[in-house]
Design an enzyme around this catalytic site. Structure first.
Site, PDB file in Angstrom:
ATOM      1  N   THR A 121       0.853  -1.188   0.000  1.00 62.71           N
ATOM      2  CA  THR A 121       0.000   0.000   0.000  1.00 62.71           C
ATOM      3  C   THR A 121       0.886   1.234   0.000  1.00 62.71           C
ATOM      4  O   THR A 121       1.637   1.466   0.951  1.00 62.71           O
ATOM      5  CB  THR A 121      -0.914   0.002   1.229  1.00 62.71           C
ATOM      6  OG1 THR A 121      -1.699  -1.194   1.232  1.00 62.71           O
ATOM      7  CG2 THR A 121      -1.850   1.201   1.205  1.00 62.71           C
ATOM      8  N   GLU A 158      -6.588  -9.801   7.612  1.00 62.34           N
ATOM      9  CA  GLU A 158      -5.877 -10.751   8.467  1.00 62.34           C
ATOM     10  C   GLU A 158      -6.891 -11.682   9.119  1.00 62.34           C
ATOM     11  O   GLU A 158      -7.926 -11.253   9.618  1.00 62.34           O
ATOM     12  CB  GLU A 158      -5.067 -10.001   9.518  1.00 62.34           C
ATOM     13  CG  GLU A 158      -3.924  -9.203   8.906  1.00 62.34           C
ATOM     14  CD  GLU A 158      -2.978  -8.653   9.951  1.00 62.34           C
ATOM     15  OE1 GLU A 158      -2.621  -9.396  10.886  1.00 62.34           O
ATOM     16  OE2 GLU A 158      -2.600  -7.480   9.843  1.00 62.34           O
ATOM     17  N   PHE A 255     -19.455  -3.290   8.862  1.00 63.66           N
ATOM     18  CA  PHE A 255     -18.641  -2.337   9.614  1.00 63.66           C
ATOM     19  C   PHE A 255     -19.496  -1.336  10.396  1.00 63.66           C
ATOM     20  O   PHE A 255     -19.168  -0.156  10.498  1.00 63.66           O
ATOM     21  CB  PHE A 255     -17.665  -1.597   8.689  1.00 63.66           C
ATOM     22  CG  PHE A 255     -16.473  -2.432   8.305  1.00 63.66           C
ATOM     23  CD1 PHE A 255     -15.269  -2.305   8.970  1.00 63.66           C
ATOM     24  CD2 PHE A 255     -16.577  -3.372   7.293  1.00 63.66           C
ATOM     25  CE1 PHE A 255     -14.180  -3.099   8.643  1.00 63.66           C
ATOM     26  CE2 PHE A 255     -15.491  -4.172   6.950  1.00 63.66           C
ATOM     27  CZ  PHE A 255     -14.298  -4.036   7.630  1.00 63.66           C
ATOM     28  N   GLY A 259     -17.178  -0.721  19.062  1.00 62.01           N
ATOM     29  CA  GLY A 259     -16.166  -1.473  19.798  1.00 62.01           C
ATOM     30  C   GLY A 259     -15.186  -0.544  20.472  1.00 62.01           C
ATOM     31  O   GLY A 259     -15.454   0.650  20.656  1.00 62.01           O
ATOM     32  N   CYS A 266      -3.255  -1.933   8.732  1.00 59.42           N
ATOM     33  CA  CYS A 266      -3.799  -1.207   7.574  1.00 59.42           C
ATOM     34  C   CYS A 266      -4.530   0.074   7.945  1.00 59.42           C
ATOM     35  O   CYS A 266      -4.103   1.161   7.567  1.00 59.42           O
ATOM     36  CB  CYS A 266      -4.733  -2.125   6.783  1.00 59.42           C
ATOM     37  SG  CYS A 266      -3.897  -3.493   5.971  1.00 59.42           S
TER      38      CYS A 266
END
Length: 438
Positions: A121, A158, A255, A259, A266
């Site tokens: 990236t 991940e 999304f 939390g 990332c």
């Protein structure tokens, strides 16, 4: 097809194994001799479900090899992927020294046409710098060799990276020439045959897509965390709010889970880098700056809830933590909420015990012996005055609440991921504190 991948970190190793699984002959290159020796011996340096089996299988079948010498690869490959790290500089911008070193190595040693593809990236405009670095090296050699550069950003989550690579939502490839497009099309033909979306763009757009996508997802997370914190103040239930807005087809339900902050390799890095790219071009990304600010504050939220529960008296309290990785199915603790929480607990005079199914070694590397490392999810609870859930591993989802209550001094659970049922905890005699509900 013969390809080389520079960098055997998370992106490079997953990409190399998956390209080999698709039938390509892959040579993974890394300057770290210790890492290459481990890979050659079948030892995988990262935890990712399904990766070890894939690496071992393709090594055995001869399609995947590892070396420290990129020079020996270049005469035999058509594509070189650059998958080296781009860590954030002190100002938040992406550090491109490793990317440019790969480009210079290619320029110093290439003898025939190839495509250098940036997989890491990187900010918009990196391909121009990569191309210039190769041309400088060719000029020093006094030779003219045709080549192309391209951008092929990764979209690997991940914990689900192998599946993301083999069954992608989309593959984005930025190219400048038809020749580069033809070479990249041959590599990705197996995915085209399976009707996965392969999108060709210009290179600056491909470079921007990855940053824009991650920043949008980070924005949704911080927005929902802001909404959750407001819900607590006005008496609303963020879970009901989430369901209500998630059914709107214009918004969708991805999304929208509140939390204790996002982390990993990332989102934090890419948000910072996009803000810096904008500043370098005279533009102020006000929304993204707010996204970053909300996230940093959110990482402290569970400590604040614990502080209020004990009315500021935390000295000597025994605090148990379930999960230190930034998300389940990985041992990655980069920018993890656990690092913030542990530091604040220790500064407040707490005794901290932690347990994570996978990331204990990584926690030792980052935190040292300042905390106690438990042997399992129940051992960590021994004489605890509070339990903080930071990572929603599957094995934490249905605990034996009777055992939990019996082991703890004070049965209080602060849920940083809102995965438990409040009524069930109340019936078990455990004080339950979550996010986004009074």
């Amino acid at each position: 097809m013969n390809i080389a991948i520079a960098g055997t970190g998370y992106v490079g190793l997953v990409s190399g194994a998956c390209f080999a699984e698709m039938g390509a002959n892959v040579i993974c290159v890394d300057v770290n001799q210790e890492k290459i020796s481990a890979l050659q011996s079948g030892r995988i340096p990262i935890y990712e479900p399904g990766l070890e089996e894939m690496v071992l299988r393709n090594c055995k079948e001869g399609r995947l090899r590892f070396t420290t010498d990129i020079v020996t690869c270049l005469d035999n490959v058509e594509i070189v992927f650059s998958a080296v790290g781009t860590p954030p500089d002190e100002d938040g911008s992406a550090d491109l020294k490793y990317v440019l070193e790969v480009a210079r190595s290619v320029g110093r040693n290439m003898n025939k046409y190839l495509v250098l593809v940036t997989k890491s990236t990187v900010p918009v405009g990196t391909a121009k710098r990569v191309k210039a670095a190769i041309l400088d090296e060719l000029d020093r050699r006094g030779v003219q060799i045709p080549f192309d550069v391209a951008s092929n950003p990764e979209f690997l989550k991940e914990g689900a990276a192998v599946n993301d690579f083999m069954s992608p939502d989309r593959v984005v490839i930025g190219v400048e020439t038809e020749r580069a497009k033809e070479v990249m099309s041959r590599l990705y033909r197996p995915m085209m045959l399976n009707n996965f979306r392969v999108i060709f763009t210009d290179i600056p757009s491909a470079e921007m897509i990855k940053y824009a996508a991650n920043s949008m997802l980070a924005t949704r997370i911080s927005f929902m965390n802001d909404i959750a914190n407001l819900c607590e103040l006005v008496g609303a239930d963020v879970n009901m709010v989430r369901k209500g807005i998630g059914t709107d087809s214009r918004i969708g339900n991805k999304f929208l889970y509140p939390g204790c902050g996002y982390g990993g390799s990332c989102f934090p890095k890419d948000v910072k880098a996009l803000i810096r790219t904008a500043e370098n071009n005279g533009y102020n990304m006000r929304v993204l700056k707010a996204v970053e600010e909300v996230n940093e504050k959110q990482k402290e939220l569970l400590f604040d809830k614990l502080y209020r529960y004990y009315q500021g008296s935390l000295v000597g309290k025994n605090i148990a933590i379930w999960g230190v990785a930034f998300k389940p199915e990985t041992d990655d603790m980069r920018e993890a909420t656990a690092l913030v929480i542990i530091e604040k607990l220790l500064s407040a005079g707490c005794n901290v015990r932690v347990y994570d199914p996978v990331a204990m070694d990584e926690c030792r590397r980052r935190v040292g012996e300042k905390v106690v490392y438990a042997s399992d999810m129940y051992d960590v609870l021994l004489n605890a005055d509070a339990l903080l859930l930071l990572t929603e591993w599957k094995q934490f989802r249905i605990p034996a609440w009777g055992v939990v209550k019996k082991l703890m001094n004070q049965p209080v659970l602060i849920d940083g991921r809102n995965i438990y049922d409040e009524q069930e905890l109340m019936k078990s005699g455990i004080d339950y504190i979550c996010i986004g509900k009074k």
